[in-house]
Design a protein around this motif. Structure first.
Motif, short mmCIF file in Angstrom:
data_model
loop_
_atom_site.label_atom_id
_atom_site.label_comp_id
_atom_site.label_asym_id
_atom_site.label_seq_id
_atom_site.Cartn_x
_atom_site.Cartn_y
_atom_site.Cartn_z
N LEU A 14 0.81 -1.39 -0.18
CA LEU A 14 0.02 0.01 -0.06
C LEU A 14 0.92 1.41 -0.12
CD1 LEU A 14 -2.99 0.75 -0.03
CD2 LEU A 14 -3.19 0.70 2.47
N SER A 22 0.35 3.65 -3.10
CA SER A 22 -0.17 5.03 -2.93
C SER A 22 1.05 6.06 -3.25
CB SER A 22 -0.55 5.20 -1.33
OG SER A 22 0.71 4.96 -0.57
N GLN A 31 -6.98 10.81 0.18
CA GLN A 31 -7.05 9.38 0.58
C GLN A 31 -5.83 8.77 0.40
OE1 GLN A 31 -10.62 7.31 -1.08
NE2 GLN A 31 -11.08 9.28 -1.75
N MET A 32 -5.27 8.84 -0.67
CA MET A 32 -3.47 8.42 -0.94
C MET A 32 -2.83 9.02 0.08
SD MET A 32 -3.92 6.25 -3.36
CE MET A 32 -5.58 5.95 -3.36
N HIS A 55 -0.52 7.06 2.83
CA HIS A 55 0.88 6.99 2.62
C HIS A 55 1.76 7.75 3.76
CE1 HIS A 55 4.27 6.53 0.03
NE2 HIS A 55 4.79 7.88 0.28
#
Lengths: 125, 130
Positions: free
Chosen positions: B24, B28, B76-77, B81
């Motif tokens: 993830l 991201s 959101q990313m 991150h």
């Protein structure tokens, strides 16, 4: 951990990546708050914006851009090496290449960000 | 045990939560390479901070749904991150109860940033839409 220098570009790349990353995280906290103000309190937001657009503000943004650009380029290098381990043979070339891109993009970028506050020619004339 | 990789943090060997975090962070990161660099370029080179008043944001930048959607995707990313990255940093330097307490504060902050950012990107002056 950050202070125990083990030498080599890999260690430097990691330390810079971490410092830039934490700085970017801190800016995200500030930035979400100031953008929230744009609707919640437009007058206060415009006052904060004036600080961003001032000379010290622009110098901060140039530093922010440097942190973002370094973290992005080095992150791409990490992803490339993690998913294509055979590239490790060229890891030094990748490290130097990321610095070439950093300065080629970063120096004109920093100039364009700071120029308006000094009355120097920029993108907006 | 972890598999040593030549560049980033070692990829966890067994599939599970830590493996998910490992991927993830990278996925991201790739998304943010495009979204965050484009965002910074637009706000500093296409436009200029001096003209980005509240009125400009709601008339121009967030005048349509496309940019609001893209900015919400970026939020959101960024939340994934930045806070998963900080989770790694905190876990490297703190142990035991201090680590648990700091991580709890970190996750609470992540939730607040996500909520505040979501309210911001769905707002017009005066408050949230609908």
């Amino acid at each position: 951990m950050l202070l125990r220098y083990r030498g080599g570009p890999g260690m430097l790349a990691w330390a810079f990546h971490r410092i830039a990353g934490v700085a970017l995280w801190a800016f995200i906290l500030l930035h979400v708050l100031d953008i929230w103000l744009a609707a919640a309190n437009p007058g206060l937001y415009d006052e904060v914006l004036a600080v961003y657009a001032s000379l010290p503000g622009r110098m901060g943004e140039a530093l922010l851009g440097a942190a973002l650009l370094y973290h992005a380029l080095n992150g791409l290098r990490i992803i490339a090496l993690d998913f294509w381990p055979r590239l490790t043979r060229y890891h030094l070339q990748l490290w130097y290449a990321s610095w070439v891109v950093f300065f080629l993009v970063g120096i004109p970028g920093a100039y364009l960000i700071v120029a308006p506050a000094l009355g120097l020619p920029g993108l907006k004339g | 045990m972890a598999v040593l990789t030549p560049a980033g943090r070692a990829r966890p060997r067994s599939a599970g939560f830590e493996m998910g975090v490992w991927y993830l962070i990278r996925l991201s990161g790739l998304a943010l390479f495009v979204l965050a660099l484009a965002h910074f370029s637009i706000t500093h080179f296409v436009s200029d901070p001096a003209e980005q008043t509240s009125a400009w944001i709601f008339d121009e930048r967030w005048g349509g749904l496309l940019w609001r959607t893209l900015d919400w995707l970026m939020l959101q990313m960024v939340v994934f991150h930045a806070f998963l990255g900080m989770r790694t940093v905190v876990s490297d330097y703190l142990k035991g109860g201090w680590r648990t307490a700091t991580l709890m504060v970190l996750y609470l902050l992540a939730f607040l940033v996500f909520v505040l950012g979501t309210v911001a990107v769905m707002s017009v002056p005066g408050g949230p839409v609908a």
